[in-house]
Design an enzyme around this catalytic site. Structure first.
Site, PDB file in Angstrom:
ATOM      1  N   HIS A  82     -14.121  -0.469   0.878  1.00 16.88           N
ATOM      2  CA  HIS A  82     -15.251  -1.486   0.862  1.00 16.88           C
ATOM      3  C   HIS A  82     -15.729  -1.879  -1.108  1.00 16.88           C
ATOM      4  O   HIS A  82     -15.413  -2.788  -1.374  1.00 16.88           O
ATOM      5  CB  HIS A  82     -16.123  -1.450   1.791  1.00 16.88           C
ATOM      6  N   ASP A 112     -25.662   1.833  -2.950  1.00 14.93           N
ATOM      7  CA  ASP A 112     -26.339   2.912  -1.753  1.00 14.93           C
ATOM      8  C   ASP A 112     -25.305   4.071  -1.564  1.00 14.93           C
ATOM      9  O   ASP A 112     -24.708   4.532  -0.536  1.00 14.93           O
ATOM     10  CB  ASP A 112     -26.619   2.375  -0.456  1.00 14.93           C
TER      11      ASP A 112
END
Lengths: 318, 318
Positions: free
Chosen positions: B242, B10
């Site tokens: 992340h 995303d």
């Protein structure tokens, strides 16, 4: 001058350690003990508490028993596999020659002592929070009357005991715990983050068992049973020190190194982790010195790992 | 010989790092990228992914877009305050001169590539798990067809990001995540336990921004925005890594030191921590080498904290 404390217990082997800690502490005025189900049923917990206090030479401490049922939902059950059928590892203590107060419930005792020592009483609740929840219902002014509350329960950065996130004390009376953590008082939660990391080792237990003091040697004997259970958890002969660590933090002998005040509540939903204590520790990345606006419970996250040695030393002095 | 990987993103600033990692890795055959909403809407995520791949000289990698809505419940929202309105820190990349596949959804792409590389494809899903959930619905045999799955999400012994226990990726499509973690495949979850502890430092970011490669310098520029957000979390100029850490664990460049297979599910109840990943890590006290019978997801809990240096070095070689 000793400070007034009230100890709420479900005695219980580690509760016995907390009773010994509080009952023999020179700076503690133990104004009462109250008992609740949890590790064992309430009647047996009260008997164990009376017998142990007598053996410690503290037959003067009044004992009041709570109900044998939770205020609300209970997900746990009596833990004979952890504490033995009689709650104290099948050790037979000499009978105290007295029963708990006949005309005073544990909740009534809590309220009475809070009034007698207004603003000063420190309640140390190391079992399910039923008695404290009932006391809050009985006397809505209790948070103002009480000085401090220290509980044993919850877990933040470590797993639970009963499930991924659920600890035994909170599990045993979810709705009572929810009331207690939501009340507006000076409350400190001593949970699995520290109680699983502060252990008693085999040679420390052996020293207790061979001590000349009958109360201390009996506790050492009880701990054999507890070690049997904890060997399945740790894979080595040691046991967690849940309740006595909470007591030692309450008396100030163990000073937490990380104990931020954090937003804390009990999950009272029907979700899969119902009954777990939800502590919002997101400030950890920046530093726990920043207190979130909605912080309500001081949560002990670190306090060193040497309590086993201090506990052993103190008990051998009894 | 490079192994086939599919990257689901995303994009998103840290996603851009994962794209760069995968698209330039000599041992990775990046057979497709798929995009989903999360940090930004799906259309923009697809555009960012196409543009970045082109800039990296990998305009050959097919890109397919997913839907702009969750399969199930969504508790999160687009994160312009973290990633900028355009998802990449307001940096304007040169247009790729192509759009995502017009006649193939992300889920269809996943199924197609899984069939083409039966038993070999490694899916690295670092956004909300919508596309993977839809692919599981589209092809119930997907777990058999896929080689491995690595996700970025969840948290075990550290707090969440969106709430005490909830992380952003899982929050963005709770029910898709529940399907993905319940599926019977070889799946590794790379969560906040390690991604919050592997950070990029200010001087590393500056080196990326001043690099001669336009893709790398653009990523360095994007990271300015990300650092702005993360300064509010860490209190110092650094950012979590992340998505690229999940990618680097998937490619084997970072080898986790503690990554037990543990019972794991998503809380799909209406409770207060709805959408959080519940990982039963109770074996930690005995040692994570003991695998619980109902263990289903490999969960990365430790992997060192040096990924920022490795990532910087690799990107500067691009």
């Amino acid at each position: 001058m000793p400070s007034p404390y009230l100890l709420d217990v479900d005695t219980g082997i580690d509760d016995a350690l907390a009773v010994a800690w509080m009952a023999t502490h020179p700076e503690v005025d133990l104004v009462a003990a109250t008992s609740i189900f949890g590790n064992v049923n309430t009647r047996q917990a009260a008997r164990n508490t009376c017998d142990l206090l007598a053996l410690l030479g503290r037959g003067d401490v009044p004992v009041a028993a709570g109900p044998d049922a939770a205020m609300g939902r209970r997900l746990g059950e009596d833990a004979a596999f952890v504490h033995g059928v009689n709650g104290i590892g099948e050790v037979e203590l000499p009978r105290a020659g007295r029963d708990p107060e006949a005309d005073l419930t544990a909740a009534e005792m809590i309220v009475r002592k809070a009034r007698e020592h207004e603003g000063e009483l420190h309640i140390v609740a190391v079992g399910p929070l039923t008695n404290l929840g009932l006391a809050l219902q009985l006397e809505p002014e209790l948070p103002r009357l009480v000085g401090k509350v220290t509980t044993m329960g919850g877990n933040v950065l470590v797993p639970g005991t009963n499930s991924a996130r659920l600890d035994a004390n909170t599990a045993n009376d979810i709705d009572a715990a929810a009331l207690v953590y939501a009340a507006d008082w000076d409350i400190t939660m001593v949970g699995l983050d520290v109680t699983m990391r502060n252990v008693l080792h085999a040679e420390q237990r052996a020293r207790l068992e061979s001590d000349g003091n009958r109360a201390v040697s009996s506790i050492g004997e009880m701990l054999r049973f507890y070690f049997g259970f904890y060997e399945t958890i740790f894979g080595s002969p040691q046991c967690a020190l849940h309740d006595p660590l909470a007591a030692a933090i309450a008396t100030g002998d163990i000073v937490p190194t990380v104990a931020p005040k954090l937003p804390t509540f009990v999950d009272v939903s029907d979700g899969p982790e119902q009954g777990s204590t939800v502590v919002d520790a997101r400030t950890m990345w920046r530093g726990f010195d920043i207190e979130p606006e909605d912080a309500n419970v001081r949560v002990v996250l670190e306090c060193g790992e040497d309590f086993g040695a201090l506990l052993t030393e103190r008990l051998l002095e009894v």
